[in-house]
Design an enzyme around this catalytic site. Structure first.
Site, PDB file in Angstrom:
ATOM      1  N   HIS A 119      19.604  17.961  12.602  1.00 29.38           N
ATOM      2  CA  HIS A 119      17.657  18.002  11.835  1.00 29.38           C
ATOM      3  C   HIS A 119      17.606  18.259  10.444  1.00 29.38           C
ATOM      4  O   HIS A 119      18.135  18.632   9.544  1.00 29.38           O
ATOM      5  CB  HIS A 119      17.159  18.391  13.441  1.00 29.38           C
ATOM      6  N   ASP A 120      16.507  16.645  10.303  1.00 26.75           N
ATOM      7  CA  ASP A 120      15.853  17.680   8.573  1.00 26.75           C
ATOM      8  C   ASP A 120      16.725  17.399   7.414  1.00 26.75           C
ATOM      9  O   ASP A 120      16.493  17.534   6.741  1.00 26.75           O
ATOM     10  CB  ASP A 120      15.411  18.498   8.936  1.00 26.75           C
ATOM     11  N   GLY A 137      21.575  21.764   9.250  1.00 24.81           N
ATOM     12  CA  GLY A 137      20.104  20.947   9.469  1.00 24.81           C
ATOM     13  C   GLY A 137      19.929  21.077   8.306  1.00 24.81           C
ATOM     14  O   GLY A 137      19.844  22.490   7.490  1.00 24.81           O
TER      15      GLY A 137
END
Length: 260
Positions: A119-120, A137
């Site tokens: 994520h991100d 992440g």
């Protein structure tokens, strides 16, 4: 162009000339560009934004929820994949943890089988990630980076432009542009082959070589880089980019290769 066993929910935006294979699932809200191929058994979640001319291979999952214990699944966040990218079998790309934000993959990326992008993450153009490798992440990766098989990159690390990371490396520090990294965070010099393949001007290559030696002449790489930057030693775009990478505060930079 769409196999009769594929599941395409209402609210999906499909571009022109899109091929969807058997038992693929595309959830409502997904946006898929022109001339894309979604192979059989692929899973495209509703928060996926896929550019033109992309290929998503079998059993890949695009825009699944983050592996974050604190994530609120009601948040609307996305995965954006640039045009011309190929996501191979079993790979996973998770959506961002913040509202209206995206995990981003640049143009012409290749994620080989069973790759993972957490994520991100923000990944540049022409990125290649080999089999069984993963980005935690919030990792940021520059353009023209090659991550070899079995590499694990810790969350919130930065990987500069033009880097190559050797197979099975464990990266928990930032990797400066144009360098090679191996084992646990060690820098093995410059990725000269990659620089030449990208047809970087000779004066830029020469300057980066000189700057690398000056930055790593002691163990105080960041201090040395900032001093060179302040003195205006770098004159080429590549040289300036190399030194500016060290400006980020409270970061650990991959050290030069260990002596035997």
């Amino acid at each position: 162009m769409i196999h009769p066993t594929a599941v395409i929910e209402d609210g999906v935006q499909l571009g022109e000339n899109v091929k969807v294979g058997a038992y693929a699932v595309i959830e409502s809200g997904a946006v898929i560009g022109n001339n894309c191929v979604i192979e059989h058994h692929a899973s495209i979640r509703g928060y996926a934004r896929i550019g033109d001319n992309c290929k998503i291979a079998s059993f890949a999952v695009i825009a699944g929820e983050p592996q974050d214990l604190h994530f609120d699944s009601s948040i609307k966040s996305y995965v954006e994949i640039g045009e011309g990218s190929v996501i191979r079998e079993g790979s996973t790309i998770h959506r961002a943890t913040f509202p209206e934000m995206s995990t981003k993959i640049g143009k012409n990326a290749l994620l080989m089988a069973n790759s993972h992008i957490g994520h991100d993450c923000v990944v540049g153009d022409n990125y290649i990630q080999a089999c069984f490798s993963a980005l935690g992440g919030h990792v940021h990766v520059g353009n023209d980076v090659f991550v070899s098989g079995g590499v694990m990159i810790h969350q919130r690390c930065r990987v500069g432009e033009g880097v190559i990371i050797s197979g099975n490396a464990a990266i928990s520090m930032d990797v400066p542009p144009y360098t090679m990294s191996y084992e646990r965070n060690y820098s093995a010099g410059l990725n000269l082959i990659g620089m030449n393949r990208r047809k970087m001007p000779r004066e830029e290559i020469a300057e980066v070589k000189s700057l690398y030696m000056q930055v790593y002449k002691t163990t105080s790489a960041r201090k040395n880089a900032l001093a060179l930057l302040e003195a205006g030693v770098a004159k080429t775009p590549a040289g300036i980019k190399f030194l500016e990478f060290f400006k980020e505060e409270k970061r650990y930079i991959a050290p030069r290769e260990r002596k035997q």
